[in-house]
Scaffold this active site. Sequence first.
Site, PDB file in Angstrom:
ATOM      1  N   GLU A 217       0.872  -1.177   0.000  1.00  0.00           N
ATOM      2  CA  GLU A 217       0.000   0.000   0.000  1.00  0.00           C
ATOM      3  C   GLU A 217       0.906   1.223   0.000  1.00  0.00           C
ATOM      4  OE1 GLU A 217      -3.220   0.052  -0.400  1.00  0.00           O
ATOM      5  OE2 GLU A 217      -3.231  -2.128  -0.487  1.00  0.00           O
ATOM      6  N   CYS A 235     -13.020  21.225  -1.386  1.00  0.00           N
ATOM      7  CA  CYS A 235     -11.877  20.520  -1.966  1.00  0.00           C
ATOM      8  C   CYS A 235     -10.657  20.604  -1.055  1.00  0.00           C
ATOM      9  CB  CYS A 235     -11.542  21.108  -3.330  1.00  0.00           C
ATOM     10  SG  CYS A 235     -12.963  21.156  -4.448  1.00  0.00           S
TER      11      CYS A 235
END
Length: 487
Positions: A217, A235
């Site tokens: 990962e 955002c």
Amino acid sequence: MKLNYTSTEEVPQIVEDLRKSFFSNLTKPLSYRKNQLKQLYNLFDDNEQELCDALQKDLRRPRSEAVLGEISIIKQEIYDSIKNLDTWAKPEFVKVGIAHKLNRCQIRKEPVGNVLIIGPWNFPILLLLLPFVGAISAGCTAILKPSEIAENCATVITELFPKYLDQNSYRIVNGDAKVATTLLENRFDHIFYTGSGKIGKIVMETAAKHLTPITLELGGKSPAIVANDADIPACIAPDYVICEKSVQEAFVKEVPRIVEELYGPDPQNSPDSSRIISQRHFDRLTDLLDKTEGKVVYGGDKDKNDLFFPATVVSDVPKYDSLMQEELFGPILPIVVVENLDEALEFIRSKDIPLVIYPFSNNEKTIENSRLNLLDNTRSGGVLINDCFMHFTVSTLPFGGQGHSGIGKYRGKRTFDTFSHERSVMTSPYILERLLEVRYPPYTEKKFNFMFWLLYSYKKRNETGFFKATIGAIFVLFISYVFYSPF
């Protein structure tokens, strides 16, 4: 709080002890696995405040983020694993054709063996122990290597571990790169690593020496694609923003208001403001910022003594700037300007495959059109529309990267599957030895035609009808048995 390192001389014996435990079948009974999962749940339930304090000391992580973003996710994963373990571990009987109707064909879900889990410093509890839940569920023995950089979290986990979990099956090994290298020199049956791509390559190279399967990962540069009609204040959190010039201007104007709304007029003294994990990482971020050719449009004074690095926005960042070469792991947000969406997608395709792509838009039609366009024309581990991080909290969605952002998926059943081996088992009744003697020499054309029809002539069987074909095959097999061989 000082973290005591494990001696490198101890490591081979720890690995061997756990391997012996695995082959003693200690971890295989489902009752044992469920008990250990309950004990891990109790570890978090009984010591929540102590774990939160460790995250506060290492990262100045607020309690809300510690509980909601780390501890509760693990507890939910444990609960789901206990609830579903009987179903996940149950042998799966598979459909077979006519030739194997008398065979017993199944897939057994068996633990892969003794595994190594190496955790990162940015989510030092969550990303170390979340895969561990899957290792317990699958019936593996496991060594956990916490990040030595988050030493308070590593120390607390090390102290609590033997109070709740069976040390014959699960052990903690602490240390720096030297200890990690020693661990990797030993043979494991699976390695699960979360961290940087640079170290991920070393893990992969070392694992290859033993042909050890791995899950990596790695993250990578995850972009937020902000459309012209996006809700700019929403955002936040990705590794960089890619948008048109007009959106950049609107975004930069909003940043001071957003930061003050989240952290007040003095972010450094906000109880919700985190810190950089170490001086080395503080210097790394400072160096990246010093080298950028972009324009720092927001970001106050840094305080190295306090490891405080303010939210920093850099506009007009060139596409191959210093800030665009690696995952930042810090509060720097570069903005890359493009002419349109097509150029944005082309840029994303030109770089390593990201872990996640975050498209933002406030228009349903734009969302649907860009969603299809983006999914058809880019690659990423996942896509999260109009939000950040939250897809990770859904245990039924596979989480993981692709290429440079990672290898393999996990969460929920997929973590169980990661640490499980699907072992195919077929049992044939002895009577089949006589029924199918046609498969042995001396070969004849009749024998060949019959076996080919039985095994591979799907079209003819479909035209005949499954029921008629089955009756016909059983009849032929019966005749074979009665007369020993019709050929």
